[in-house]
Design an enzyme around this catalytic site. Sequence first.
Site, PDB file in Angstrom:
ATOM      1  N   GLY A 120       0.815  -1.220   0.000  1.00 49.19           N
ATOM      2  CA  GLY A 120       0.000   0.000   0.000  1.00 49.19           C
ATOM      3  C   GLY A 120       0.845   1.264   0.000  1.00 49.19           C
ATOM      4  N   THR A 134      -7.095 -15.329  -6.882  1.00 49.74           N
ATOM      5  CA  THR A 134      -7.060 -14.339  -7.951  1.00 49.74           C
ATOM      6  C   THR A 134      -7.021 -12.968  -7.286  1.00 49.74           C
ATOM      7  OG1 THR A 134      -8.261 -15.702  -9.533  1.00 49.74           O
ATOM      8  CG2 THR A 134      -8.321 -13.323  -9.896  1.00 49.74           C
ATOM      9  N   LEU A 135      -6.112 -12.132  -7.719  1.00 52.62           N
ATOM     10  CA  LEU A 135      -5.903 -10.818  -7.121  1.00 52.62           C
ATOM     11  C   LEU A 135      -6.352  -9.727  -8.073  1.00 52.62           C
ATOM     12  CD1 LEU A 135      -2.220 -11.525  -6.059  1.00 52.62           C
ATOM     13  CD2 LEU A 135      -4.274 -11.791  -4.629  1.00 52.62           C
ATOM     14  N   GLU A 136      -7.062  -8.742  -7.550  1.00 49.01           N
ATOM     15  CA  GLU A 136      -7.367  -7.531  -8.322  1.00 49.01           C
ATOM     16  C   GLU A 136      -6.323  -6.499  -7.917  1.00 49.01           C
ATOM     17  OE1 GLU A 136     -10.538  -7.599  -5.963  1.00 49.01           O
ATOM     18  OE2 GLU A 136     -11.182  -9.468  -6.873  1.00 49.01           O
ATOM     19  N   TYR A 193     -17.090 -25.320   1.044  1.00 52.26           N
ATOM     20  CA  TYR A 193     -17.238 -24.672  -0.260  1.00 52.26           C
ATOM     21  C   TYR A 193     -17.164 -25.690  -1.392  1.00 52.26           C
ATOM     22  CZ  TYR A 193     -16.556 -20.903  -3.696  1.00 52.26           C
ATOM     23  OH  TYR A 193     -16.680 -20.024  -4.744  1.00 52.26           O
TER      24      TYR A 193
END
Length: 178
Positions: A97, A119-121, A151
């Site tokens: 950050g 999965t990363l945004e 899940y």
Amino acid sequence: MILTGPAIAAAVAAGEITIDPFEPSRLSPNAYDWRLGCTLRVCDGDLDAAAPTGCTEVALPAAGFVLQPGVLYLGVTHETTSSERFAQMLNGDRTAGSLGIWVHVSAPLGHQGHAIRWTLEIRAARAVRVYPGMTFGKLVFIAAHGSPDSYQHQAAKYAASDGIDVSRLYEEIRGGRP
């Protein structure tokens, strides 16, 4: 209740949590420091929730890759994680950050029973070079309360994910579900 670093290590040793690869040195007081994988997908053009997202896949070179502002990148964690007993929360961290990198803001929950390479945004405020395997965030494990519902036993659209997944919202829109 969030597990402490020693509790995460004990749960890994007991087979209640899987982190692959696991490195004890990556434990912090309440989390595990996860790393960026070696592949990114660069999302092409305008995005449409009713259509699959077009992407160009890029292998991250050892010398790094420069993220550009205004571009949506989809990445993947280096580690695969899972637990039938604990839910998981994936977050960016102060280190990334502070470089102006926003990572995984919209979907931080990993359900019990979901074995996943996340999965990363990824978005960048300014041009910034990233490297495969660099620390990119923190993973916490949360004790679940109530009867477990894995899940993997549900017809979840991302249950079989093992890499970078684009949004599948278009399946709902085309299928007519609200």
